[in-house]
Design a protein around this motif. Structure first.
Motif, PDB file in Angstrom:
ATOM      1  N   GLY B 154       0.790  -1.219   0.000  1.00  0.00           N
ATOM      2  CA  GLY B 154       0.000   0.000   0.000  1.00  0.00           C
ATOM      3  C   GLY B 154       0.821   1.267   0.000  1.00  0.00           C
ATOM      4  O   GLY B 154       0.288   2.347  -0.256  1.00  0.00           O
ATOM      5  N   ALA B 155       2.120   1.148   0.293  1.00  0.00           N
ATOM      6  CA  ALA B 155       2.963   2.348   0.297  1.00  0.00           C
ATOM      7  C   ALA B 155       3.377   2.688  -1.129  1.00  0.00           C
ATOM      8  O   ALA B 155       3.654   1.803  -1.930  1.00  0.00           O
ATOM      9  N   SER B 156       3.435   3.969  -1.432  1.00  0.00           N
ATOM     10  CA  SER B 156       3.846   4.378  -2.777  1.00  0.00           C
ATOM     11  C   SER B 156       5.360   4.303  -2.900  1.00  0.00           C
ATOM     12  O   SER B 156       6.090   4.583  -1.939  1.00  0.00           O
ATOM     13  N   ARG B 157       5.819   3.957  -4.092  1.00  0.00           N
ATOM     14  CA  ARG B 157       7.257   3.856  -4.309  1.00  0.00           C
ATOM     15  C   ARG B 157       7.941   5.207  -4.139  1.00  0.00           C
ATOM     16  O   ARG B 157       9.058   5.287  -3.636  1.00  0.00           O
ATOM     17  N   GLY B 158       7.255   6.255  -4.531  1.00  0.00           N
ATOM     18  CA  GLY B 158       7.838   7.583  -4.375  1.00  0.00           C
ATOM     19  C   GLY B 158       8.148   7.912  -2.931  1.00  0.00           C
ATOM     20  O   GLY B 158       9.244   8.402  -2.605  1.00  0.00           O
ATOM     21  N   ASP B 159       7.218   7.622  -2.034  1.00  0.00           N
ATOM     22  CA  ASP B 159       7.462   7.885  -0.605  1.00  0.00           C
ATOM     23  C   ASP B 159       8.634   7.053  -0.095  1.00  0.00           C
ATOM     24  O   ASP B 159       9.455   7.527   0.697  1.00  0.00           O
ATOM     25  N   ILE B 160       8.737   5.814  -0.538  1.00  0.00           N
ATOM     26  CA  ILE B 160       9.836   4.950  -0.094  1.00  0.00           C
ATOM     27  C   ILE B 160      11.174   5.498  -0.573  1.00  0.00           C
ATOM     28  O   ILE B 160      12.165   5.511   0.165  1.00  0.00           O
ATOM     29  N   ALA B 164      14.384   6.413   1.734  1.00  0.00           N
ATOM     30  CA  ALA B 164      15.713   5.834   1.508  1.00  0.00           C
ATOM     31  C   ALA B 164      16.737   6.938   1.264  1.00  0.00           C
ATOM     32  O   ALA B 164      17.889   6.851   1.718  1.00  0.00           O
ATOM     33  N   HIS B 165      16.317   7.957   0.552  1.00  0.00           N
ATOM     34  CA  HIS B 165      17.168   9.123   0.316  1.00  0.00           C
ATOM     35  C   HIS B 165      17.553   9.772   1.651  1.00  0.00           C
ATOM     36  O   HIS B 165      18.718  10.106   1.877  1.00  0.00           O
ATOM     37  N   PHE B 166      16.593   9.898   2.542  1.00  0.00           N
ATOM     38  CA  PHE B 166      16.876  10.489   3.857  1.00  0.00           C
ATOM     39  C   PHE B 166      17.836   9.607   4.655  1.00  0.00           C
ATOM     40  O   PHE B 166      18.690  10.123   5.400  1.00  0.00           O
ATOM     41  N   ALA B 204      15.215   4.489  13.365  1.00  0.00           N
ATOM     42  CA  ALA B 204      14.571   5.707  12.865  1.00  0.00           C
ATOM     43  C   ALA B 204      13.982   5.485  11.473  1.00  0.00           C
ATOM     44  O   ALA B 204      12.833   5.871  11.197  1.00  0.00           O
ATOM     45  N   THR B 205      14.756   4.841  10.599  1.00  0.00           N
ATOM     46  CA  THR B 205      14.272   4.611   9.236  1.00  0.00           C
ATOM     47  C   THR B 205      13.126   3.596   9.232  1.00  0.00           C
ATOM     48  O   THR B 205      12.156   3.743   8.478  1.00  0.00           O
ATOM     49  N   HIS B 206      13.247   2.591  10.074  1.00  0.00           N
ATOM     50  CA  HIS B 206      12.175   1.593  10.184  1.00  0.00           C
ATOM     51  C   HIS B 206      10.855   2.267  10.534  1.00  0.00           C
ATOM     52  O   HIS B 206       9.824   2.023   9.897  1.00  0.00           O
ATOM     53  N   ALA B 207      10.884   3.151  11.518  1.00  0.00           N
ATOM     54  CA  ALA B 207       9.650   3.841  11.923  1.00  0.00           C
ATOM     55  C   ALA B 207       9.118   4.721  10.800  1.00  0.00           C
ATOM     56  O   ALA B 207       7.903   4.788  10.552  1.00  0.00           O
ATOM     57  N   SER B 208      10.024   5.405  10.100  1.00  0.00           N
ATOM     58  CA  SER B 208       9.561   6.307   9.035  1.00  0.00           C
ATOM     59  C   SER B 208       8.961   5.533   7.877  1.00  0.00           C
ATOM     60  O   SER B 208       8.097   6.051   7.162  1.00  0.00           O
ATOM     61  N   LEU B 209       9.410   4.278   7.683  1.00  0.00           N
ATOM     62  CA  LEU B 209       8.894   3.462   6.577  1.00  0.00           C
ATOM     63  C   LEU B 209       7.585   2.767   6.968  1.00  0.00           C
ATOM     64  O   LEU B 209       6.627   2.737   6.179  1.00  0.00           O
ATOM     65  N   ILE B 210       7.561   2.210   8.171  1.00  0.00           N
ATOM     66  CA  ILE B 210       6.361   1.503   8.617  1.00  0.00           C
ATOM     67  C   ILE B 210       5.139   2.423   8.583  1.00  0.00           C
ATOM     68  O   ILE B 210       4.015   1.992   8.284  1.00  0.00           O
ATOM     69  N   ALA B 211       5.376   3.714   8.861  1.00  0.00           N
ATOM     70  CA  ALA B 211       4.254   4.666   8.873  1.00  0.00           C
ATOM     71  C   ALA B 211       3.619   4.810   7.493  1.00  0.00           C
ATOM     72  O   ALA B 211       2.511   5.350   7.372  1.00  0.00           O
ATOM     73  N   LEU B 212       4.298   4.348   6.434  1.00  0.00           N
ATOM     74  CA  LEU B 212       3.758   4.493   5.082  1.00  0.00           C
ATOM     75  C   LEU B 212       2.730   3.417   4.747  1.00  0.00           C
ATOM     76  O   LEU B 212       1.937   3.580   3.822  1.00  0.00           O
TER      77      LEU B 212
END
Lengths: 214, 214
Positions: B154-160, B164-166, B204-212
């Motif tokens: 359900g997460a958009s590739r753009g958001d991912i 990853a960039h961050f 930190a990255t895990h949390a930012s990704l799971i939220a998507l």
DNA sequence: GTCTATAGCATGATAGAC
DNA sequence: GTCTATCATGCTATAGAC
């Protein structure tokens, strides 16, 4: 006489040119000769107005840090009055980032140019430049970390500092490398859009912080 | 004869010295003279072995990218076999970060030195260096983004891609500015500890990704 | 405040002896 | 493969006329 209002002061003209060049290629890679040439003056004129090369950088910082930090503190004050913790956290993050993109003063180029210059400087590691950077911003950053802490009961300050540190790294990397995100997403995204970048930075950091509060 | 095994090849000796210097101060700020002096040879010897200055950088990349990417793909393969999506995501992030800190080969200094060099190079913006960087790593990165996508229905590739960039920005900033996090937290944290940095980056990255993923 | 001229030094690269 | 010697160029900074 008629053009008196249009004729920019030479000293300011030099600062504008230097700031544009520093924000594109960093400090040491830009020569006084290039600054002078683009400003339409000779090299000795640059040093006459600002002393040595690091003096130019100090003058650029001088005219940006005050209004930018003032704007941050103002927005932070507004954000702290929001009752809901999650909404308040979002507002705090935006209060930190907005002045980094849109300057509060009428300096041309907005805050993005100045922030990108800081990003390049932080990577260059020039000792004299590092001293100017550190004293200008760490104090304001601490106030933001305090405000974030109040939104996250139970979270350790150390973890919050790491997340804030990552936010700055993500911000800088995005400004330094705006074309990279377009390359990875096959051209569907452009990082030139400031509002998109701010939104992504806020939501990513928000999620990474909220996860700290049990 | 007795010291034949101890005597390092001159060409490799030059690469070791250049890599150490580039990872401390970037590419353009390091002169051929300094490389030659620390390697115990004369300047013309450096250019004899590696052509011009950018040739030294290309040789450094050559000996690092292959083992580092191989190690990443190997760890990624293991991670993808984890059934639970959240655990798998953690493993994928660690598979990306671990080879950036600890090299799989026996090259001295581990991967940290090479990764820090890449961080400095990405900020410097030298056109010839940028070309070497881009072709070496974006291909591997895309494979990781694919694997992350599979963890986040359900997460958009753009958001991912943004997240990853961050992550890369946060990683680079931490390696470039290891002392800053100690200054902000009043000396309670040291970013020299690789394992702590990896753990913080992963969570930190895990949390930012799971939220998507809704 | 703006100019010309130059000092004093570091740089990347190359030629050619051994 | 390693050396000495040097070229051509770039740099920051300053002196001094106007």
């Amino acid at each position: 006489m008629r053009n008196a209002a249009l004729k920019a002061d030479t000293s300011l003209q030099i600062l504008d040119v230097a700031e544009a060049l520093f924000s594109e290629r960093g400090f040491s890679a830009v020569s006084l000769r290039e600054i002078a040439r683009q400003a339409g003056v000779v090299v000795s004129n640059v040093t006459y107005h600002h002393g040595d090369k690091i003096g130019i950088l100090a003058a650029i910082y001088d005219r940006h840090t005050r209004p930018m930090n003032a704007r941050r503190i103002e927005l932070l004050g507004e954000a702290r009055r929001i009752p809901d913790r999650a909404d308040r956290l979002t507002a705090i993050l935006r209060a930190y980032l907005l002045p980094a993109f849109t300057s509060s003063s009428d300096l041309m180029g907005g805050g993005t140019r100045f922030t990108r210059m800081r990003a390049l400087l932080s990577a260059e590691g020039d000792p004299e430049a590092q001293r100017i950077i550190a004293q200008a911003f760490d104090q304001t950053t601490s106030q933001f970390i305090d405000a974030i802490s109040e939104c996250l009961p139970g979270a350790s300050r150390g973890d919050i500092v790491w997340r804030a540190h990552f936010l700055l790294g993500a911000l800088y990397y995005t400004l330094i490398n705006p074309e990279r995100i377009g390359r990875l997403s096959k051209g569907q995204i452009t990082a030139d859009d400031n509002e998109t970048a701010i939104g992504q930075l806020v939501s990513a950091t928000h999620a990474s912080l909220i996860a700290l509060s049990p």
